[in-house]
Design a protein around this motif. Sequence first.
Motif, mmCIF file in Angstrom:
data_model
loop_
_atom_site.group_PDB
_atom_site.id
_atom_site.type_symbol
_atom_site.label_atom_id
_atom_site.label_comp_id
_atom_site.label_asym_id
_atom_site.label_seq_id
_atom_site.Cartn_x
_atom_site.Cartn_y
_atom_site.Cartn_z
ATOM 1 N N ASP A 62 0.808 -1.211 0.000
ATOM 2 C CA ASP A 62 0.000 0.000 0.000
ATOM 3 C C ASP A 62 0.844 1.264 0.000
ATOM 4 N N ASN A 63 2.139 1.124 0.290
ATOM 5 C CA ASN A 63 3.052 2.268 0.326
ATOM 6 C C ASN A 63 3.758 2.391 -1.023
ATOM 7 N N LYS A 64 3.639 3.510 -1.668
ATOM 8 C CA LYS A 64 4.260 3.694 -2.983
ATOM 9 C C LYS A 64 5.780 3.761 -2.907
ATOM 10 N N GLU A 65 6.336 4.082 -1.748
ATOM 11 C CA GLU A 65 7.784 4.196 -1.559
ATOM 12 C C GLU A 65 8.404 2.905 -1.012
ATOM 13 N N ALA A 66 7.651 1.833 -0.896
ATOM 14 C CA ALA A 66 8.143 0.599 -0.274
ATOM 15 C C ALA A 66 9.033 -0.191 -1.224
ATOM 16 N N ASP A 67 9.968 -0.928 -0.638
ATOM 17 C CA ASP A 67 10.809 -1.860 -1.387
ATOM 18 C C ASP A 67 10.235 -3.263 -1.254
ATOM 19 N N VAL A 68 10.752 -4.169 -2.060
ATOM 20 C CA VAL A 68 10.312 -5.555 -1.995
ATOM 21 C C VAL A 68 10.662 -6.158 -0.637
ATOM 22 N N ALA A 69 11.792 -5.783 -0.087
ATOM 23 C CA ALA A 69 12.238 -6.343 1.183
ATOM 24 C C ALA A 69 11.384 -5.892 2.362
ATOM 25 N N ASP A 70 10.573 -4.862 2.190
ATOM 26 C CA ASP A 70 9.738 -4.390 3.301
ATOM 27 C C ASP A 70 8.667 -5.400 3.693
ATOM 28 N N GLU A 71 8.270 -6.233 2.782
ATOM 29 C CA GLU A 71 7.235 -7.231 3.056
ATOM 30 C C GLU A 71 7.841 -8.571 3.457
ATOM 31 N N ALA A 72 9.155 -8.640 3.593
ATOM 32 C CA ALA A 72 9.827 -9.892 3.927
ATOM 33 C C ALA A 72 9.446 -10.327 5.331
ATOM 34 N N GLY A 73 9.524 -11.600 5.536
ATOM 35 C CA GLY A 73 9.208 -12.156 6.849
ATOM 36 C C GLY A 73 8.591 -13.530 6.686
ATOM 37 N N GLU A 74 8.109 -14.061 7.765
ATOM 38 C CA GLU A 74 7.519 -15.390 7.735
ATOM 39 C C GLU A 74 6.169 -15.342 7.038
ATOM 40 N N VAL A 75 6.002 -16.203 6.060
ATOM 41 C CA VAL A 75 4.763 -16.259 5.307
ATOM 42 C C VAL A 75 3.768 -17.187 5.983
ATOM 43 N N GLY A 76 4.266 -18.289 6.495
ATOM 44 C CA GLY A 76 3.403 -19.268 7.146
ATOM 45 C C GLY A 76 4.166 -20.553 7.359
ATOM 46 N N PHE A 77 3.463 -21.551 7.831
ATOM 47 C CA PHE A 77 4.060 -22.854 8.061
ATOM 48 C C PHE A 77 3.613 -23.806 6.969
ATOM 49 N N PHE A 78 4.570 -24.421 6.314
ATOM 50 C CA PHE A 78 4.289 -25.377 5.255
ATOM 51 C C PHE A 78 4.955 -26.693 5.602
ATOM 52 N N SER A 79 4.208 -27.755 5.527
ATOM 53 C CA SER A 79 4.717 -29.060 5.893
ATOM 54 C C SER A 79 5.700 -29.554 4.834
ATOM 55 N N PRO A 80 6.965 -29.800 5.204
ATOM 56 C CA PRO A 80 7.954 -30.178 4.199
ATOM 57 C C PRO A 80 7.959 -31.665 3.866
ATOM 58 N N HIS A 81 7.246 -32.481 4.596
ATOM 59 C CA HIS A 81 7.398 -33.917 4.442
ATOM 60 C C HIS A 81 6.073 -34.661 4.351
ATOM 61 N N SER A 82 4.998 -34.008 4.036
ATOM 62 C CA SER A 82 3.686 -34.633 4.058
ATOM 63 C C SER A 82 3.448 -35.467 2.799
#
Length: 132
Positions: A62-82
């Motif tokens: 929503d910020n026009k001055e934001a970089d791609v890295a501003d939204e970085a962080g944990e997205v969620g938990f994904f099961s790696p072995h299901s």
Amino acid sequence: MKIQGKMFIWLSVFVLAMAIVYGWWSKEPAGTTALFLAFGLCIMIGYYLAFTARRVDASAQDNKEADVADEAGEVGFFSPHSWQPLSLAVGGALAFMGVVFGWWLLYFSAPMLLIGLWGWVFEYYRGENQNQ
């Protein structure tokens, strides 16, 4: 999130205009109905996104001055072995083949789908991954 709501609302306006033009020009009821239903779906999604955007904090998009890295962080938990998605995929493929080749294939695919769905829902309630 505000931009997604605006995008879907503008898309719904476009689809509505195309539905009116298509219905007037072609006089074909099936395509006109499908376009009006697509308009309804777009306006519902756009309204939901716009309604939700007012109640959550502003994100980086929503910020026009934001970089791609501003939204970085944990997205969620994904099961790696299901293995459960594989079971659901095979069961779903057999179920859809049952529509083509014969409904008797559903006797084999329904248990596979139910076991896969049960396992996927409850995979973190038992076993070595119980506390994740």
